[in-house]
Design a protein around this motif. Structure first.
Motif, PDB file in Angstrom:
ATOM      1  N   ALA A   1      49.417  26.162  64.364  1.00  0.00           N
ATOM      2  CA  ALA A   1      48.278  25.735  63.522  1.00  0.00           C
ATOM      3  C   ALA A   1      47.402  26.625  63.278  1.00  0.00           C
ATOM      4  CB  ALA A   1      47.793  24.305  63.919  1.00  0.00           C
ATOM      5  N   GLY A   2      47.490  27.836  63.429  1.00  0.00           N
ATOM      6  CA  GLY A   2      46.545  28.962  62.781  1.00  0.00           C
ATOM      7  C   GLY A   2      46.548  29.162  61.245  1.00  0.00           C
ATOM      8  N   PRO A   3      46.050  30.017  60.769  1.00  0.00           N
ATOM      9  CA  PRO A   3      46.178  30.335  59.275  1.00  0.00           C
ATOM     10  C   PRO A   3      47.501  30.254  58.628  1.00  0.00           C
ATOM     11  CG  PRO A   3      44.707  31.671  60.309  1.00  0.00           C
ATOM     12  CD  PRO A   3      45.224  31.140  61.404  1.00  0.00           C
ATOM     13  N   GLY A   4      48.290  30.839  59.411  1.00  0.00           N
ATOM     14  CA  GLY A   4      49.566  31.005  59.032  1.00  0.00           C
ATOM     15  C   GLY A   4      50.427  29.480  58.924  1.00  0.00           C
ATOM     16  N   GLY A   5      50.408  28.777  59.965  1.00  0.00           N
ATOM     17  CA  GLY A   5      50.914  27.615  60.088  1.00  0.00           C
ATOM     18  C   GLY A   5      50.538  26.675  58.975  1.00  0.00           C
ATOM     19  N   LEU A   6      48.955  26.715  58.733  1.00  0.00           N
ATOM     20  CA  LEU A   6      48.283  25.797  58.040  1.00  0.00           C
ATOM     21  C   LEU A   6      48.403  25.931  56.563  1.00  0.00           C
ATOM     22  CD1 LEU A   6      44.817  25.819  59.692  1.00  0.00           C
ATOM     23  CD2 LEU A   6      46.591  24.090  59.788  1.00  0.00           C
TER      24      LEU A   6
ATOM     25  N   PHE B   1      41.882  31.559  51.074  1.00  0.00           N
ATOM     26  CA  PHE B   1      43.099  31.294  50.653  1.00  0.00           C
ATOM     27  C   PHE B   1      42.572  30.772  49.106  1.00  0.00           C
ATOM     28  CE2 PHE B   1      44.274  29.474  54.763  1.00  0.00           C
ATOM     29  CZ  PHE B   1      45.137  30.351  55.050  1.00  0.00           C
ATOM     30  N   SER B   2      43.588  30.867  48.223  1.00  0.00           N
ATOM     31  CA  SER B   2      43.192  31.001  46.752  1.00  0.00           C
ATOM     32  C   SER B   2      42.644  29.599  46.317  1.00  0.00           C
ATOM     33  CB  SER B   2      44.522  31.068  45.948  1.00  0.00           C
ATOM     34  OG  SER B   2      45.466  30.009  46.044  1.00  0.00           O
ATOM     35  N   ASP B   3      42.839  28.577  46.973  1.00  0.00           N
ATOM     36  CA  ASP B   3      42.327  27.164  46.570  1.00  0.00           C
ATOM     37  C   ASP B   3      41.187  26.631  47.109  1.00  0.00           C
ATOM     38  OD1 ASP B   3      44.201  26.841  48.494  1.00  0.00           O
ATOM     39  OD2 ASP B   3      45.715  25.993  47.251  1.00  0.00           O
ATOM     40  N   LEU B   4      40.605  27.434  47.927  1.00  0.00           N
ATOM     41  CA  LEU B   4      39.299  26.766  48.801  1.00  0.00           C
ATOM     42  C   LEU B   4      38.285  28.148  48.948  1.00  0.00           C
ATOM     43  CD1 LEU B   4      37.627  24.682  49.826  1.00  0.00           C
ATOM     44  CD2 LEU B   4      38.829  25.228  52.211  1.00  0.00           C
TER      45      LEU B   4
ATOM     46  N   GLY C   1      53.709  35.720  59.040  1.00  0.00           N
ATOM     47  CA  GLY C   1      52.513  36.475  59.936  1.00  0.00           C
ATOM     48  C   GLY C   1      53.186  36.979  60.969  1.00  0.00           C
ATOM     49  N   MET C   2      54.271  37.442  61.279  1.00  0.00           N
ATOM     50  CA  MET C   2      54.814  38.122  62.552  1.00  0.00           C
ATOM     51  C   MET C   2      54.941  39.510  62.401  1.00  0.00           C
ATOM     52  SD  MET C   2      54.666  35.467  64.187  1.00  0.00           S
ATOM     53  CE  MET C   2      55.780  35.999  65.675  1.00  0.00           C
ATOM     54  N   TRP C   3      54.389  40.204  61.274  1.00  0.00           N
ATOM     55  CA  TRP C   3      54.170  41.714  61.248  1.00  0.00           C
ATOM     56  C   TRP C   3      53.030  42.320  61.609  1.00  0.00           C
ATOM     57  CZ3 TRP C   3      53.438  38.350  57.440  1.00  0.00           C
ATOM     58  CH2 TRP C   3      52.225  38.604  56.460  1.00  0.00           C
ATOM     59  N   ASP C   4      52.869  43.507  61.929  1.00  0.00           N
ATOM     60  CA  ASP C   4      51.803  44.281  62.576  1.00  0.00           C
ATOM     61  C   ASP C   4      51.288  44.891  61.192  1.00  0.00           C
ATOM     62  OD1 ASP C   4      50.050  45.339  63.714  1.00  0.00           O
ATOM     63  OD2 ASP C   4      51.090  46.775  64.958  1.00  0.00           O
TER      64      ASP C   4
ATOM     65  N   PHE D   1      44.788  36.818  55.353  1.00  0.00           N
ATOM     66  CA  PHE D   1      44.875  35.507  54.766  1.00  0.00           C
ATOM     67  C   PHE D   1      45.629  35.668  53.443  1.00  0.00           C
ATOM     68  CE2 PHE D   1      41.921  34.436  57.845  1.00  0.00           C
ATOM     69  CZ  PHE D   1      41.623  32.945  57.859  1.00  0.00           C
ATOM     70  N   VAL D   2      45.571  36.819  52.718  1.00  0.00           N
ATOM     71  CA  VAL D   2      45.999  36.857  51.322  1.00  0.00           C
ATOM     72  C   VAL D   2      47.505  37.165  51.414  1.00  0.00           C
ATOM     73  CG1 VAL D   2      46.182  38.210  49.277  1.00  0.00           C
ATOM     74  CG2 VAL D   2      43.919  37.615  50.332  1.00  0.00           C
ATOM     75  N   PRO D   3      48.042  37.955  52.232  1.00  0.00           N
ATOM     76  CA  PRO D   3      49.471  37.876  52.196  1.00  0.00           C
ATOM     77  C   PRO D   3      50.260  36.793  53.011  1.00  0.00           C
ATOM     78  CG  PRO D   3      48.612  39.531  53.874  1.00  0.00           C
ATOM     79  CD  PRO D   3      47.275  38.898  52.929  1.00  0.00           C
ATOM     80  N   LEU D   4      49.511  35.864  53.944  1.00  0.00           N
ATOM     81  CA  LEU D   4      49.972  34.935  54.628  1.00  0.00           C
ATOM     82  C   LEU D   4      50.103  33.756  53.488  1.00  0.00           C
ATOM     83  CD1 LEU D   4      47.714  34.216  57.877  1.00  0.00           C
ATOM     84  CD2 LEU D   4      50.072  34.884  57.621  1.00  0.00           C
TER      85      LEU D   4
END
Length: 491
Positions: free
Chosen positions: A10-15, A65-68, A358-361, A367-370
């Motif tokens: 439930a970090g940025p990627g999961g949310l 993120f794009s909507d907040l 989000g599993m790449w280095d 935030f944008v690529p996620l």
């Protein structure tokens, strides 16, 4: 009946994954081992490498993120503000109530065409799984002879364990590494009363200040033009252009008294840090070759010199750690401490219904690529766009495998454009002539990926224009002479 999707983390990627899965009609359940959402931004020991008082090294516009939007007008936000932003986001998109906190996933395995998720002695079956458990949660200590014999009063720690400079006040500290956490912590120690701060590094990277000439540096170097240049120009020319941008903004390390990184930025690498090089120039941070061995409290360096230290802090990277994958799944992905065989960091053709987020280095903000990766997954599974061709996926994985052993870090703009193209939302230059310069040389703000394609937003053009102009660098549609020169090489 809507398909059930387990989202791990439930970090940025999961949310963001849960938000876009919901938009495609899926029923996500988010599993989070911590007692609160936020992942790295919680600041919890053992879960997060964020320390009290830490600020982002990415700008506000690219840490969203794009909507907040963020309500805060500061350019670089304190970690508490980012956590509050994620909490607001989860509530806004009805993700919050779908999170199971304090629930650690212990195993994921496939069962026929479905997936079994085990946690706390229970097992549940889901139609699909998104793994968003984080890339930076297993810090690596290098092999240094005698490291286990260190007797300094401050001990040995990693930057992941750092929780503030107070315990190092009045002590001599050796910080190992040249990535952002090492340089930021060395700077904080120098400002906060450490008796002596020394940075040891294998090689000197170029160092770009977070803010230069009134513009956040992630607006300068993570551009769409940079991606297009990498695709259309010789590597040596791209290297030259990037080095030119970096040195113009912040100078070269040897000008401050640090080692010369050499003529190639690609070979040296680059790190964002506002205070590090000025502190080197003031003599408040010393730079030494890589440490060769440790004996008691004495550290021997590669040049033969030795020096006693009270504490050692290592910022030397993270291992890829996905311990809950079953043996079968891990074998299919050929997971090790660095590599994960996937098509564009996301899918594997032999594991339908499984995706990674989000599993790449990466260098630069996530935030944008996620968000773009999450949209690609949701659109693919929801049928909004065609599923990737399995033969093309295998080709992508073989190409990735051929690069094993080479540097794996990806620049933010390369990742963002890769996912935007996959999701069908890369902005079309010809459709937005009034935004052409901003789309090429301005920030890769999340709003620009809502201009067209699935889920285009009315008003996105106005938002993007405002974000591109925010710091004055893209105030008109007229390219600077340097931008014209760069663009002419591609046109």
């Amino acid at each position: 009946m809507a398909q059930r999707v387990a989202v791990i983390g439930a970090g940025p990627g999961g949310l963001i994954s849960a938000r876009w899965l919901l938009s495609q009609g899926f029923e996500p359940t988010v599993f989070e081992q911590a007692p609160i959402l936020g992942g790295q931004w919680t600041g919890l020991r053992g879960i997060s490498g964020v320390w009290p008082g830490m600020h982002t090294n990415t700008s506000r516009i690219l840490t969203a993120f794009s909507d907040l939007a963020h309500g805060d007008e500061r350019t670089f936000l304190p970690s508490d503000d980012v956590l509050a932003y994620l909490q607001r986001y989860a509530a806004l998109f009805d993700v919050e109530r779908r999170i199971r906190l304090s629930t650690k996933v212990t195993r994921i395995d496939r069962q026929g065409g479905q997936w079994v998720v085990e946690h706390g002695g229970d097992a549940e079956v889901f139609d699909k799984v998104v793994v968003a458990s984080g890339r930076f949660r297993a810090p690596v200590l290098p092999e240094v002879p005698g490291l286990d014999t260190f007797t300094g009063s401050g001990g040995v720690a990693t930057t992941f364990q750092f929780r503030g400079a107070e315990r190092y006040r009045g002590r001599s500290v050796l910080v190992a590494g040249c990535a952002v956490s090492a340089l930021e912590i060395a700077s904080e120690l120098a400002h906060s009363g450490a008796a002596r701060v020394v940075v040891t590094q294998r090689r000197q990277r170029y160092v770009l200040p977070k803010f230069a000439a009134g513009v956040p540096s992630d607006h300068r170097i993570f551009t769409r033009y940079g991606t297009l240049a990498g695709e259309g120009l010789p590597p040596a020319e791209v290297d030259r252009q990037l080095r030119e941008i970096v040195v113009e903004a912040g100078g070269s390390p040897e000008q401050y008294g640090a080692p010369d990184p050499g003529p190639s930025l690609f070979a040296a690498g680059v790190t964002l840090s506002q205070q590090y090089l000025p502190l080197v120039a003031e003599g408040r941070i010393a730079v030494r070759p890589w440490l060769r061995s440790v004996s008691g409290n004495e550290v021997a360096f590669g040049d033969g010199d030795t020096e006693p230290f009270d504490a050692l802090v290592f910022g030397t990277g993270f291992a890829l750690d996905i311990p809950f994958l079953s043996e079968d799944v891990a074998r299919t992905l050929d997971v090790d401490a660095v590599h994960l065989d996937t098509d564009r960091h996301t899918f594997h053709p032999d594991l339908p219904g499984l995706a990674f987020v989000g599993m790449w280095d990466q260098s630069g903000g996530y935030f944008v690529p996620l968000e773009l990766q999450a949209r690609w997954i949701a659109y693919t599974w929801g049928g909004t766009i065609p599923a990737p061709d399995p033969s093309e996926q295998r080709g992508a994985i073989e190409a990735y495998r051929a690069r094993r052993g080479m540097p794996q870090k990806t620049r933010m703009n390369l990742a963002a454009l890769m996912f935007a193209r996959a999701a069908g939302c890369e902005p079309d230059l010809d459709s937005w002539p009034e935004l052409r310069r901003a789309l090429l040389f301005g920030p890769l703000a999340p709003s620009c990926f809502r201009l067209g394609g699935p889920d285009a937003l009315p008003g996105a053009a106005d938002v993007f224009a405002r974000e591109a102009r925010a710091f004055g660098a893209i105030a008109s549609n007229d390219m600077t002479p340097r931008e014209q020169a760069y663009w002419s090489l591609l046109s």
